[in-house]
Enzyme design. Structure first.
Site, PDB file in Angstrom:
ATOM      1  N   GLY A  77       0.731  -1.148   0.205  1.00  0.00           N
ATOM      2  CA  GLY A  77      -0.084   0.017   0.016  1.00  0.00           C
ATOM      3  C   GLY A  77       0.845   1.296  -0.155  1.00  0.00           C
ATOM      4  O   GLY A  77       2.061   1.296   0.177  1.00  0.00           O
ATOM      5  N   THR A  78       0.301   2.296  -0.508  1.00  0.00           N
ATOM      6  CA  THR A  78       0.823   3.867  -0.418  1.00  0.00           C
ATOM      7  C   THR A  78      -0.047   4.835   0.155  1.00  0.00           C
ATOM      8  O   THR A  78      -1.095   4.675  -0.020  1.00  0.00           O
ATOM      9  CB  THR A  78       1.058   3.949  -1.952  1.00  0.00           C
ATOM     10  N   CYS A  79       0.929   5.664   0.612  1.00  0.00           N
ATOM     11  CA  CYS A  79      -0.031   6.911   1.420  1.00  0.00           C
ATOM     12  C   CYS A  79       0.737   8.200   0.909  1.00  0.00           C
ATOM     13  O   CYS A  79       1.898   8.254   0.845  1.00  0.00           O
ATOM     14  CB  CYS A  79      -0.064   6.808   3.032  1.00  0.00           C
ATOM     15  N   THR A 260       0.287  -1.114  -5.522  1.00  0.00           N
ATOM     16  CA  THR A 260      -0.443   0.128  -5.676  1.00  0.00           C
ATOM     17  C   THR A 260      -1.023   0.322  -7.142  1.00  0.00           C
ATOM     18  O   THR A 260      -0.409   0.617  -8.100  1.00  0.00           O
ATOM     19  CB  THR A 260       0.611   1.269  -5.453  1.00  0.00           C
TER      20      THR A 260
END
Length: 282
Positions: A77-79, A260
């Site tokens: 995941g990516t934020c 992602t």
């Protein structure tokens, strides 16, 4: 004489030849000496490692990895977070995966901690949930004691203290904290796993952060926090431009990062000018 009397009291000596005593002694000694050698050969043939020289005990993490009960796991995941003059955009994807397996496509990585403060985390979801519950409980105690919600800079310091407290067995979580400060300006705080943090104008964490950060550096060019006098670390973009940039960087990271994958959606507007973008994965 007295000397002859003492001699007569002594026990008689053995009349066996000295040569026979030496041979029997050698036989007995040979049996005792060959026993450790037999044990050594047996241990070597059986592959036992007890004959190796003593070494220092393994670390807890090494012992866990040897036993096969490794407690950490990266769920990908990516934020991304971008701070503006009067807004803050926090975006994250919704895929939860392990290796090449997708566990769910509808898992949010953004959690609202206070009235004007949210956190987006990537890493091991078990540690992320434990960290978010801890912060929510501390914020609730603060609210009851002071009769007000915790500000975003105060929450940033609390998150740093919480991560540093667990530095010897850390939370496997990489966090981005975003919100509005007491002056109404956007603020973004970037962290490592043990609580070191800084306030920046934008930040990215997770599996796609190495692909997204160069694009943000090129487009936003936030001033360094080491400049004297200090400058505001807010981006010059407007709110709509920041949202479009977030969508573009997620689309570019999708091309190279299998963890992602985003599908652009319309962004709901928030009355506090704090935007939450959940990008579902397909």
């Amino acid at each position: 004489s007295a000397q002859n009397g003492l001699r007569s009291l002594r026990p008689p000596r053995s009349r066996r030849p000295r040569r026979n005593l030496i041979k029997e002694g050698r036989k007995r000694d040979t049996g005792h000496r060959t026993a450790p050698l037999r044990l050594l050969l047996q241990a070597t043939n059986s592959g036992d490692s007890t004959t190796s020289p003593p070494s220092s005990p393994p670390s807890p993490t090494t012992a866990m990895s040897r036993r096969g009960d490794w407690v950490y796991e990266n769920n990908g995941g990516t934020c991304v977070a971008i701070a503006g003059a009067d807004y803050c955009v926090v975006a994250a994807d919704t895929r939860l995966s392990v290796g090449y397996n997708i566990l769910t496509r509808e898992h949010s990585k953004i959690c609202e901690l206070a009235d004007k403060c949210v956190i987006a985390s990537s890493g091991f979801q078990g540690d992320i949930k434990a960290l978010q519950k801890n912060l929510a409980a501390r914020e609730l105690l603060y609210q009851h004691q002071h009769n007000k919600r915790m500000s975003c800079p105060a929450m940033a310091q609390l998150l740093s203290n919480t991560l540093y407290y667990k530095r010897f067995f850390p939370y496997y979580a990489f966090n981005v904290l975003g919100g509005l400060d007491s002056e109404g300006k956007g603020c973004v705080y970037s962290y490592d796993a043990v609580g070191s943090y800084e306030r920046t104008g934008y930040s990215a964490q997770g599996s796609g952060s190495t692909l997204i950060m160069p694009v943000l550096d090129n487009q936003l060019k936030s001033p360094s926090p080491l400049l004297v006098p200090a400058r505001d670390a807010v981006t010059p973009l407007s709110e709509s431009e920041a949202v479009d940039l977030v969508k573009d960087v997620f689309a570019s990271a999708t091309e190279r990062d299998i963890y992602t994958v985003c599908f652009p959606l319309s962004v709901p507007r928030d009355h506090r000018l704090l935007l939450f973008i959940h990008l579902p994965l397909y």
